[in-house]
Design a protein around this motif. Structure first.
Motif, mmCIF file in Angstrom:
data_model
loop_
_atom_site.group_PDB
_atom_site.id
_atom_site.type_symbol
_atom_site.label_atom_id
_atom_site.label_comp_id
_atom_site.label_asym_id
_atom_site.label_seq_id
_atom_site.Cartn_x
_atom_site.Cartn_y
_atom_site.Cartn_z
ATOM 1 N N CYS A 1 -0.638 4.708 -3.116
ATOM 2 C CA CYS A 1 -0.557 5.067 -4.277
ATOM 3 C C CYS A 1 -2.604 4.996 -4.330
ATOM 4 O O CYS A 1 -3.369 6.032 -4.498
ATOM 5 C CB CYS A 1 -0.353 3.540 -4.881
ATOM 6 S SG CYS A 1 1.368 4.261 -5.042
ATOM 7 N N ARG A 2 -3.093 3.801 -2.750
ATOM 8 C CA ARG A 2 -4.156 3.952 -2.917
ATOM 9 C C ARG A 2 -4.941 4.835 -2.461
ATOM 10 O O ARG A 2 -6.254 5.552 -2.891
ATOM 11 C CB ARG A 2 -4.898 2.411 -2.016
ATOM 12 C CG ARG A 2 -4.843 1.901 -3.113
ATOM 13 C CD ARG A 2 -5.828 0.257 -2.098
ATOM 14 N NE ARG A 2 -4.885 -0.279 -2.922
ATOM 15 C CZ ARG A 2 -3.410 -1.701 -2.608
ATOM 16 N NH1 ARG A 2 -3.333 -1.487 -0.701
ATOM 17 N NH2 ARG A 2 -3.425 -3.074 -3.234
ATOM 18 N N ARG A 3 -4.370 5.914 -1.409
ATOM 19 C CA ARG A 3 -3.908 6.988 -0.995
ATOM 20 C C ARG A 3 -4.089 8.253 -1.439
ATOM 21 O O ARG A 3 -3.628 9.456 -1.462
ATOM 22 C CB ARG A 3 -4.115 7.759 0.585
ATOM 23 C CG ARG A 3 -4.548 6.402 1.617
ATOM 24 C CD ARG A 3 -3.815 6.477 2.874
ATOM 25 N NE ARG A 3 -2.127 6.310 3.579
ATOM 26 C CZ ARG A 3 -2.363 5.778 3.886
ATOM 27 N NH1 ARG A 3 -3.125 4.301 3.342
ATOM 28 N NH2 ARG A 3 -0.713 4.923 4.404
ATOM 29 N N ASP A 4 -3.564 7.793 -2.727
ATOM 30 C CA ASP A 4 -3.060 9.290 -3.775
ATOM 31 C C ASP A 4 -2.455 9.828 -4.219
ATOM 32 O O ASP A 4 -2.248 10.724 -4.347
ATOM 33 C CB ASP A 4 -4.244 10.406 -4.688
ATOM 34 C CG ASP A 4 -5.870 9.857 -4.753
ATOM 35 O OD1 ASP A 4 -5.253 8.763 -5.084
ATOM 36 O OD2 ASP A 4 -7.201 10.055 -4.344
ATOM 37 N N SER A 5 -1.130 9.114 -3.326
ATOM 38 C CA SER A 5 0.138 9.467 -3.144
ATOM 39 C C SER A 5 1.031 9.516 -4.340
ATOM 40 O O SER A 5 1.296 8.634 -5.062
ATOM 41 C CB SER A 5 1.097 8.933 -2.210
ATOM 42 O OG SER A 5 2.411 9.316 -2.303
#
Length: 199
Positions: free
Chosen positions: A17-21
């Protein structure tokens, strides 16, 4: 969402999520939304309000994905956040429906400034102080029940206990809280205790 994402542990999904997944976020969303809804509905008895609180919370998770710094498991973190949302809603509801003279009397009696956030921090601190007096086993059972909304059967399986033992632990813990907190009758405390000790 891929089957692979559905099987990933929370920590990995958060990292993605932190990598925008979006796929990772959808996996967390699908994993926790039904449980959070069930948790909130247990106390609010209002499906629309509960759904709104859950959606707001999950949107907040996405918006804060880069800054969420966990010091505990995500499940405990997200249920704590939902608990706080429910408490905030209940507080607002009580303040809207309680006669103003009762509220004024409460503030005058307490002698405290009308700082609700401070009151709730103090009330939660009181709760945690009393919780710490329980045995480690009873603390864990109580937290799993009240903070993670796990059923007695789920707790029993997780802790390798019988359901009857879990029931006994919870009954003893609730009796302990009611005995040790009965002298606290201010409105913030009553809201929090009704939430935490309600069945």
């Amino acid at each position: 969402m891929s089957f692979q994402h559905k099987e990933l542990p929370d920590q990995i999904l958060l990292e993605e999520c932190r990598r925008d997944s979006r796929l990772a976020y959808e996996a967390l969303f699908d994993r926790y939304t039904p449980r959070l809804y069930k948790f909130g509905l247990k106390y609010l008895h209002d499906s629309q309000t509960t759904e709104e609180l859950v959606m707001d919370l999950m949107l907040w998770v996405w918006n804060k994905r880069h800054s969420i710094d966990l010091k505990t498991e995500f499940s405990a973190y997200i249920f704590r956040a939902m608990r706080n949302s429910v408490i905030s809603h209940l507080r607002k509801k009580v303040l809207e429906t309680t006669p103003i003279d009762l509220l004024l009397n409460e503030l005058a009696f307490s002698g405290k400034p009308a700082d609700q956030d401070l009151e709730y921090k103090e009330t939660e601190s009181l709760y945690l102080e009393k919780l710490a007096l329980l045995s480690p086993q009873r603390q864990k059972v109580f937290r799993m029940s009240r903070e993670e909304n796990m059923s007695y059967r789920e707790i029993a399986q997780s802790m390798n206990l019988s359901v009857n033992t879990v029931e006994n632990y919870m009954a003893a813990s609730l009796a302990f809280f009611r005995t040790n907190l009965k002298e606290y009758t201010d409105i913030p405390t009553l809201i929090l205790l009704a939430f935490l000790l309600g069945t």
